[in-house]
Design an enzyme around this catalytic site. Sequence first.
Site, PDB file in Angstrom:
ATOM      1  N   ARG A 120      -2.430  -9.388  -1.996  1.00 18.44           N
ATOM      2  CA  ARG A 120      -2.819  -9.230  -3.808  1.00 18.44           C
ATOM      3  C   ARG A 120      -2.616  -9.484  -4.495  1.00 18.44           C
ATOM      4  NH1 ARG A 120      -2.902  -2.934  -4.641  1.00 18.44           N
ATOM      5  NH2 ARG A 120      -0.339  -2.315  -4.520  1.00 18.44           N
ATOM      6  N   GLU A 159      -1.181  -2.214 -12.334  1.00 16.12           N
ATOM      7  CA  GLU A 159       0.596  -2.483 -11.533  1.00 16.12           C
ATOM      8  C   GLU A 159       1.053  -4.202 -12.037  1.00 16.12           C
ATOM      9  OE1 GLU A 159       1.326  -0.906  -8.096  1.00 16.12           O
ATOM     10  OE2 GLU A 159       1.110   0.850  -8.734  1.00 16.12           O
ATOM     11  N   GLU A 316      -1.521   7.081 -10.868  1.00 21.64           N
ATOM     12  CA  GLU A 316      -1.575   7.468  -9.747  1.00 21.64           C
ATOM     13  C   GLU A 316      -0.336   8.043  -9.158  1.00 21.64           C
ATOM     14  OE1 GLU A 316      -1.782   3.213  -7.614  1.00 21.64           O
ATOM     15  OE2 GLU A 316      -2.733   2.729  -8.952  1.00 21.64           O
ATOM     16  N   LYS A 365      -6.021   1.551   5.078  1.00 17.94           N
ATOM     17  CA  LYS A 365      -7.127   2.681   5.399  1.00 17.94           C
ATOM     18  C   LYS A 365      -6.006   3.436   6.017  1.00 17.94           C
ATOM     19  CE  LYS A 365      -6.772   0.192  10.606  1.00 17.94           C
ATOM     20  NZ  LYS A 365      -5.622  -1.006   9.787  1.00 17.94           N
TER      21      LYS A 365
HETATM   22  C1  GAL Z   1      -0.253   0.771  -6.173  1.00 19.50           C
HETATM   23  C2  GAL Z   1      -1.328   0.454  -6.136  1.00 19.50           C
HETATM   24  C3  GAL Z   1      -2.760   1.017  -6.107  1.00 19.50           C
HETATM   25  C4  GAL Z   1      -2.419   1.249  -4.271  1.00 19.50           C
HETATM   26  C5  GAL Z   1      -1.589   2.499  -4.381  1.00 19.50           C
HETATM   27  C6  GAL Z   1      -0.987   2.556  -2.889  1.00 19.50           C
HETATM   28  O1  GAL Z   1       1.022   0.615  -6.219  1.00 19.50           O
HETATM   29  O2  GAL Z   1      -1.736   0.187  -8.254  1.00 19.50           O
HETATM   30  O3  GAL Z   1      -3.471  -0.271  -5.881  1.00 19.50           O
HETATM   31  O4  GAL Z   1      -2.566   0.294  -3.644  1.00 19.50           O
HETATM   32  O5  GAL Z   1      -0.364   1.389  -5.125  1.00 19.50           O
HETATM   33  O6  GAL Z   1      -0.178   3.675  -3.072  1.00 19.50           O
END
Ligand code: GAL
Length: 673
Positions: A120, A159, A316, A365
């Site tokens: 990504r 991010e 997150e 996953k």
């Molecule tokens: C962050 C991201 C998410 C996911 C997550 C996993 O870096 O914004 O898309 O990848 O970590 O921990």
Amino acid sequence: MTAQRGQGVFSPMPVSGIALGCDYNPEQWAPEVWREDMRLMRQAGVDLVAVNIFGWAHLEPRPDEYDFAGLDQIVDLLHENKIKINLGTGTSSPPPWLSTRHPEILPMAQDGTTRYPGGRQAWCPSSPVFRSRALALVERVAQRYGRHPAVALWHVSNELGCHNAHCYDEQSAEAFRRWLHKRYGTVEGLNDSWGTSFWSQRYDDWSEVQPPRQALSARNPAQLLDFHRFSSDELLGYYLDEVAVVRRHTDAPITTNFMVTAHIRNLDYWTWAPEVDLVANDHYLDHRLGDATAELAFAADLTRGLAGGQPWMLMEQSVGAVSWQPYNLAKGPGEMIRNSLTHVARGADAVCFFQWRASAQGAEKFHSALVPHAGTDTESWREVLRLSQTLDRLDEVAGTTVQTDVAMLFSWQSWWASEGEARPSQAVGYLDQVHRAYRALRELGVTADVVSPQTDLGRYRLVIVPCLHLVSEHEAAAISAYVAAGGHVLVTFYSGIVDENDRIHLGGYPGAFRELLGIVGEEFVPLPPGVRVGLDSGGSGGLWTERLRLTTAEARACYTDGPLPGVPAVTRNAYGAGTAWYVATELEPAGLREVVREVVGAAGVQPLGPEGDGSVEVVRRGDGRRSYLFIVNHGSAEVRHPATGVELVRGETVAGVVPVPPGEVRVVREESP
Ligand code: GAL
């Protein structure tokens, strides 16, 4: 909507109370699953859902062909279910057709090799093609959903700079030159700032200047530092370009998710924070560190610093294990709730997760989620429901701010500068030194605001300055003035060494703080890892010593052996109406805690929490009218903490003392004294 902030209208939070939210990636699932998702989201009391984070390939399957049918349905479904939307602009990862048609958007590593799609964020921040294609998508998304009543927040990209912050291709080289031209005006100015008389590096023309690509020897440290700054600014410029488009179509707050976390240091968030409408952070426990929970508290305090002390959003975190560390540890019973409430204690008014439903396919996953692969007859789902109820009980805390009179200075620029390629000791890590100082405070029961070196320090009793390697004359003068006016500071080694151009503050170390600290350092005398030197105060030092001379300071501890017997290791200097302490070696944790305890006492700081191993955290949030005491017990024994009022997690009155069982959190609405 309360005050102007950044380019938008500052709205503290998109949802009232303490919000529960998550990333939602419905494009990974069939529409039948979406209905079930809505039912479960309602059951879990989810308030805010982030969608369209990785939506580009679905929204624009072929160049200039847009298809919003799927996203329309999702937005409507969420709206029908009274769930607010944190809408992604969708630009985080370009679709394969874009990099196939325009391979020039791909990022280049410092060795000149291309980074290909397949993961990504495979785009160069300075690519004009990427930018114009991304902004075209943003325009469509913002036009379509800008006035939608469910869209409460805009989430630009994702991010930014997580993987692609530093790109070394020719487009980036040109953008770097433009940035340097703006900063220095003339090539002579650049030569002077970068010290290019060294190693025959003098530039005669802008076209000769390159990004710091991989070289045969140590590279120019000022060039590396400026490349860090440029790269941070370049992505900030990109963020602002997206914001300008979205803002034309909405009054809702706009932000992006920061990564204030141990392993990423690509962006100088002090320059970013004023540009977002609300500060949002992603935080994951990092078990590669000695103490992942202490780092959580530090990251939360730093995020609050970025928010200027105002409430912020945890955008997150994970329910259980992540999937990107070498060993991905599951969370123990109650740990997810406890950690969530630690963020709330330290100023978060929203607790969101990556992600709603655990993916069945793809590189993540094995990452935990609110709905695990095993479904809802699981302990983790039941814990999610408990978290949701608890957050509802804490709704009244929203909007209050953390109360403390201690600050710690933190600087991404110091981080970059202190970890250059050629330096006295590769074993000195900036974040490690910062974490050590933070842990000493935390173990003494003291919460600190983690703030920028440019913050007005006047309201603090005590300021800790760990490893502030890069400091401008102006910043150093402000810190000295703060002490002269009666403040207390504790400075640790390798601070005050270079200015903003990475030029040594001459005349003896630590140049910028020499007078404040009342010492002169003649020579750094680092120690090889594992070697310890004794101290006459008891305990020992490691990693670093200095040939120090006292001018006006007094020695509080001296080395008893090693290369510098009798030389001061800890000093104290009366300066104006205040006091400045210096620690010239890496003390053992207990030794550092002793020094910090003395400084805390001398500054008149009253610790809120008990002294211990940091497993009990006590933090107060309030607003002058209301006051809430959070007691977080990460330990394995019950804690009894003084408090009187109503305990909100259980809804019980407490008089004099609140018991906090192991692993739990209590929040007391304190009776006014
Ligand atoms: C962050 C991201 C998410 C996911 C997550 C996993 O870096 O914004 O898309 O990848 O970590 O921990």
